[in-house]
Design a protein around this motif. Sequence first.
Motif, PDB file in Angstrom:
ATOM      1  N   ILE A 134       0.854  -1.189   0.000  1.00 43.63           N
ATOM      2  CA  ILE A 134       0.000   0.000   0.000  1.00 43.63           C
ATOM      3  C   ILE A 134       0.889   1.238   0.000  1.00 43.63           C
ATOM      4  O   ILE A 134       1.610   1.495   0.965  1.00 43.63           O
ATOM      5  CB  ILE A 134      -0.921   0.018   1.236  1.00 43.63           C
ATOM      6  N   GLY A 135       0.844   1.981  -1.088  1.00 45.70           N
ATOM      7  CA  GLY A 135       1.666   3.181  -1.214  1.00 45.70           C
ATOM      8  C   GLY A 135       2.792   2.967  -2.206  1.00 45.70           C
ATOM      9  O   GLY A 135       3.660   2.126  -1.991  1.00 45.70           O
TER      10      GLY A 135
ATOM     11  N   ILE B 181       0.880  -9.801  -4.220  1.00 41.87           N
ATOM     12  CA  ILE B 181      -0.190 -10.135  -5.161  1.00 41.87           C
ATOM     13  C   ILE B 181      -0.938  -8.889  -5.640  1.00 41.87           C
ATOM     14  O   ILE B 181      -1.712  -8.959  -6.596  1.00 41.87           O
ATOM     15  CB  ILE B 181      -1.166 -11.166  -4.553  1.00 41.87           C
ATOM     16  N   ALA B 182      -0.711  -7.748  -4.975  1.00 42.76           N
ATOM     17  CA  ALA B 182      -1.371  -6.509  -5.402  1.00 42.76           C
ATOM     18  C   ALA B 182      -0.584  -5.304  -4.900  1.00 42.76           C
ATOM     19  O   ALA B 182       0.072  -5.365  -3.857  1.00 42.76           O
ATOM     20  CB  ALA B 182      -2.804  -6.445  -4.879  1.00 42.76           C
ATOM     21  N   VAL B 183      -0.651  -4.226  -5.674  1.00 42.66           N
ATOM     22  CA  VAL B 183      -0.021  -2.952  -5.315  1.00 42.66           C
ATOM     23  C   VAL B 183      -1.103  -1.882  -5.400  1.00 42.66           C
ATOM     24  O   VAL B 183      -1.741  -1.714  -6.445  1.00 42.66           O
ATOM     25  CB  VAL B 183       1.142  -2.622  -6.270  1.00 42.66           C
ATOM     26  N   LEU B 184      -1.314  -1.162  -4.297  1.00 42.15           N
ATOM     27  CA  LEU B 184      -2.416  -0.198  -4.221  1.00 42.15           C
ATOM     28  C   LEU B 184      -1.906   1.205  -3.917  1.00 42.15           C
ATOM     29  O   LEU B 184      -0.934   1.374  -3.172  1.00 42.15           O
ATOM     30  CB  LEU B 184      -3.408  -0.614  -3.126  1.00 42.15           C
TER      31      LEU B 184
ATOM     32  N   ALA C  59      -3.297   9.607 -10.439  1.00 42.96           N
ATOM     33  CA  ALA C  59      -2.316   9.668 -11.526  1.00 42.96           C
ATOM     34  C   ALA C  59      -1.507   8.379 -11.650  1.00 42.96           C
ATOM     35  O   ALA C  59      -0.910   8.119 -12.701  1.00 42.96           O
ATOM     36  CB  ALA C  59      -1.376  10.849 -11.305  1.00 42.96           C
ATOM     37  N   LYS C  60      -1.487   7.571 -10.590  1.00 46.96           N
ATOM     38  CA  LYS C  60      -0.688   6.338 -10.609  1.00 46.96           C
ATOM     39  C   LYS C  60      -1.507   5.104 -10.982  1.00 46.96           C
ATOM     40  O   LYS C  60      -0.931   4.072 -11.346  1.00 46.96           O
ATOM     41  CB  LYS C  60      -0.040   6.118  -9.241  1.00 46.96           C
ATOM     42  N   ILE C  61      -2.824   5.208 -10.883  1.00 43.59           N
ATOM     43  CA  ILE C  61      -3.683   4.049 -11.123  1.00 43.59           C
ATOM     44  C   ILE C  61      -3.544   3.574 -12.570  1.00 43.59           C
ATOM     45  O   ILE C  61      -3.617   4.363 -13.512  1.00 43.59           O
ATOM     46  CB  ILE C  61      -5.162   4.375 -10.831  1.00 43.59           C
TER      47      ILE C  61
ATOM     48  N   GLU D 247      -3.307  -0.587  -8.553  1.00 40.79           N
ATOM     49  CA  GLU D 247      -4.760  -0.525  -8.423  1.00 40.79           C
ATOM     50  C   GLU D 247      -5.152   0.590  -7.458  1.00 40.79           C
ATOM     51  O   GLU D 247      -4.356   1.016  -6.620  1.00 40.79           O
ATOM     52  CB  GLU D 247      -5.295  -1.870  -7.920  1.00 40.79           C
ATOM     53  N   ARG D 248      -6.398   1.040  -7.571  1.00 40.69           N
ATOM     54  CA  ARG D 248      -6.876   2.119  -6.708  1.00 40.69           C
ATOM     55  C   ARG D 248      -7.054   1.612  -5.281  1.00 40.69           C
ATOM     56  O   ARG D 248      -7.689   0.591  -5.040  1.00 40.69           O
ATOM     57  CB  ARG D 248      -8.203   2.670  -7.231  1.00 40.69           C
ATOM     58  N   TYR D 249      -6.494   2.366  -4.341  1.00 40.86           N
ATOM     59  CA  TYR D 249      -6.631   1.983  -2.937  1.00 40.86           C
ATOM     60  C   TYR D 249      -7.998   2.369  -2.395  1.00 40.86           C
ATOM     61  O   TYR D 249      -8.489   3.476  -2.614  1.00 40.86           O
ATOM     62  CB  TYR D 249      -5.567   2.656  -2.068  1.00 40.86           C
TER      63      TYR D 249
END
Length: 211
Positions: free
Chosen positions: A87-88, A110-113, A118-120, A130-132
């Motif tokens: 996260i971040g 398994i996921a990056v949020l 602008a980063k999504i 992905e959007r947090y």
Amino acid sequence: MNKISNATIRRLSIYLRQLEEIIDEKIETVSSAEIAKMSAIKDTQVRKDLSFFGSFGVRGRGYSAKELAEKLKIILGLNKEWKAVLIGVGSLGKALSGYKGFAKHNINFIAVLDSDPAKIGAHIGDKVIERYSAAALKECCEKSGAQIAVIAVPASEAKKVCEEVIQAGFKGIVNFAPVRLHLPEEIALYSVDLAISFEHITFKLNRNSDE
């Protein structure tokens, strides 16, 4: 089993790193004194730490480097896959996502949020950012079985994110935000404050300059 201190756990990780180096050098056996010297830790401390988990090695012959390394991996839980969510995706988050050592120790992101629009959708390694949201966290936890959340957000956001991580069902948190978190006992927490690391060094340098 007696409660194992965080200091002991850190030393077990150090011993494992040294054993991996020994194995890479094709050395088959190693003594506690050799592990201690490589780890900059007292020989008696090495033996005491290992004794918490049973009897290892043969008196007078030392330890099989491979066998001891495998046993330490089991003790540290590295003999199984652990799914994590990052996260971040600031500078630190990018560095963490690119670190190859996690895969070596069965840590799989398994996921990056991230909450920055602008980063999504951007790629970071083999992952798409992905959007947090609290809902996205819960979905990651429930669908993938991820148990570890890595928090690399600004300090101002860390406590809120931490609460949402716990509510989503994560059982372990690695916190890189420079803020103290107070969590329920059943949640495993490890905080890394890089500023404290530098303060440790500046303290020693300052003391040395005064002598």
